[in-house]
Structures are given as structure tokens and as C-alpha cells.
Design an enzyme around this catalytic site. Sequence first.
Site, PDB file in Angstrom:
ATOM      1  CG  ASP A 209      33.256 -55.949  12.836  1.00  0.00           C
ATOM      2  OD1 ASP A 209      34.929 -57.349  12.775  1.00  0.00           O
ATOM      3  OD2 ASP A 209      32.516 -56.634  13.047  1.00  0.00           O
TER       4      ASP A 209
ATOM      5  CG  HIS B  17      41.912 -56.923  15.317  1.00  0.00           C
ATOM      6  ND1 HIS B  17      43.177 -57.517  15.567  1.00  0.00           N
ATOM      7  CD2 HIS B  17      41.217 -56.520  15.283  1.00  0.00           C
ATOM      8  CE1 HIS B  17      42.185 -56.476  16.842  1.00  0.00           C
ATOM      9  NE2 HIS B  17      41.069 -56.524  16.388  1.00  0.00           N
TER      10      HIS B  17
ATOM     11  CE  LYS C  40      45.968 -48.182   5.827  1.00  0.00           C
ATOM     12  NZ  LYS C  40      44.599 -47.318   4.699  1.00  0.00           N
TER      13      LYS C  40
ATOM     14  CD  GLN D  98      36.321 -58.372  22.098  1.00  0.00           C
ATOM     15  OE1 GLN D  98      37.236 -58.101  22.309  1.00  0.00           O
ATOM     16  NE2 GLN D  98      35.868 -60.266  21.481  1.00  0.00           N
TER      17      GLN D  98
ATOM     18  CB  THR E  81      41.697 -42.752   1.160  1.00  0.00           C
ATOM     19  OG1 THR E  81      43.207 -42.678   0.907  1.00  0.00           O
ATOM     20  CG2 THR E  81      41.860 -41.815   2.009  1.00  0.00           C
TER      21      THR E  81
END
Length: 339
Positions: free
Chosen positions: A13, A43, A18, A179, A325
Amino acid sequence: MTCSIIVGGQWGDEGKGKIISYICMKDKPSVIARGGVGPNAGHTVKVKGKSYGIRMVPTGFPHLDAKLAIGAGVLVDPEVLLKEIEMLKEFKVGERLVVDYRAGIIEEKHKEMDRKDEHLAKEIGTTGSGCGPANVDRVLRILKQAKDIKELEDYLGDVSELINDTLDRGEDVLIEGTQGTFLSLYYGTYPYVTSKDTTASTFAADVGIGPTRVDDVIVVFKSFPTRVGSGPFPTEMPLEEAERLGIVEYGTVTGRRRRVGYFDFEMAKKACRLNGATQIALTGLDKYDKECYGVKEFGKLTRRAKEFIEKIEEVTKVPVTIISTGPEIEQTIDLRKEI
């Protein structure tokens, strides 16, 4: 030519989806290959404002010019995979996907065993996806392989040959690990771990390449690490504190609320060593310092954020090269060209 492996540096996680999406957009690899355990890892990928929860297909699927591969070391749930192929048909996943014919197959009996086993379900906190029991059958040499499943025959191939041939042509390959390092069967917080190793060395083996073919190992850390289910979490904060900070998250596969903690610098150092990290990707900097939300230039980060990044580099001795960000792909600072 570069071959890069993306690895989670905590308990999963970390925001690998991304980071993978960003690297695919910028670097445009020819092959995106998935290593890891199987459909027990999820994901989340955002494309044009729409979120996709993915458990089997490589999360780099939005990069339409790449072949997508699932390595021999991965466990495949045909039901989950075929649903994802259908869900992602606008991305032509079915036309680009190669499933290694030696990949292991999760059957319904494995999922039933996973859910009914009191030790796994209640004490360890298994996802119930059947991976543990399937890996047991794999060790016993009685597990079916992808080549035994008629519904998968249109997608079968040799992923090791595909990747090695691609590298021989001087093209780029991205390997997605699943993972996180400390869910590794060998190096994690045993027994609260997954059913195989989850470090870069194993991800390379999962897709059939040797260590000398790997150029970069990018370990992904989240500014506030999270964990789903049971197991040690030395820097865990109270749920009330997580809510105050606005960090309320749920697992992609299980839907369970994630436990939240403060960044553990020594754990990060150990993760970098275990994976042979050459670079670090840091996600959730906007959660650490809300003034950093959406910032795209390192020089515009706050002093507090810069000091946090500098401490990570000082402790791990590995450069932080990609900084997220915000949730959108463009909300990223890329310092790779500077190293």
C-alpha cells in the site's frame, strides 16, 4: 536499455501504482511485467479521473504501447484475470497480455481453504484469495499451471524469453513487484507475512531474468506507512491521530481499514539493503506536509519536507529521486536526471 524493478519498502500500500503509472508515462517501457505472489495484492490506478482496482493485470496497462506480462512465479486466478481483461478492454489489455505458461493456478478449493483456515483467517489476517494454499500445492508439485487452463490459452507465452529478447534489442523493461518488503516470507514480520518472498531478487526470478540484467531497483516508501491486518507495527499511531491527520485508507483487496504509523527510518534502511535499492520513490509527501500538495519542483517544497527527504537519504544512503505530492500522475517531482 534499462531494466527497473519497483518494490514496496514497507507492508504494501505504498502507492506503487501511482509511481508505476508515472514511470510508464515518462519512460515508455516496451514491456511491463508483473512479479509477486498473486491476486492477494491490489493496486489502484487512476486514469482520467476514473479509478481501477487491479489484482492481476500489470498496473502499467494505461501505457498502450507496452506488452503486459505475468511471470511464471506469479499465481493466477483465472476468474479474476479474465474479469480484469474485460474491464480494461478499452485499453486493449487482452491484445497485449502474455501469461507465462508455467504460472501457477489458484482454484476455488484454494480460496475455500484460505477462508476456512482459522489460523490464517483470524490470526494472520489472510486476504482469502487462495495464494497460501496454492503455494503449498506448488511446493508439493500438484498445482495446475496456466498451460492447463483452456480459458487462458490465447494469452500464453514465455515471459522470460519475451523480457530477455526485449533487453537484447536495447529496449526498456519495467518489473512490478507486489506487496511490501516486510511481508516477505523470509525477511518480513513472520508469521504475519505472505506466502513467498517479496523482495527485488525474487521479482527478477518471477519473470525469468538474472540479477545482472537489472539496472535499477526503485524502492517505494509512503510518508506515513500503513498496514492491513495483524502483525508488528513499531511506529503505529492511534486511529484518532490518523483521522486528525486525514489519513483514513482501506485495503484494495480486503476493504479493511489500514493501520497507520509514523515513518520508520531504520526500517527504510533495512528495506534498501534487502532490495539493493538504487533509488527511492516517496509517496504521500502532501500528507506529511499539506503545503506540498501538487508541488512539481523540488525547490518549491517546504523546509520541513526537504529536511524529511534529506534524513531519508542520510539514513538509507540512497537518493530520493521520485516524489509524489498528490494522487494525479502530474503531481510528481522527478529528480532522476540529476543523479
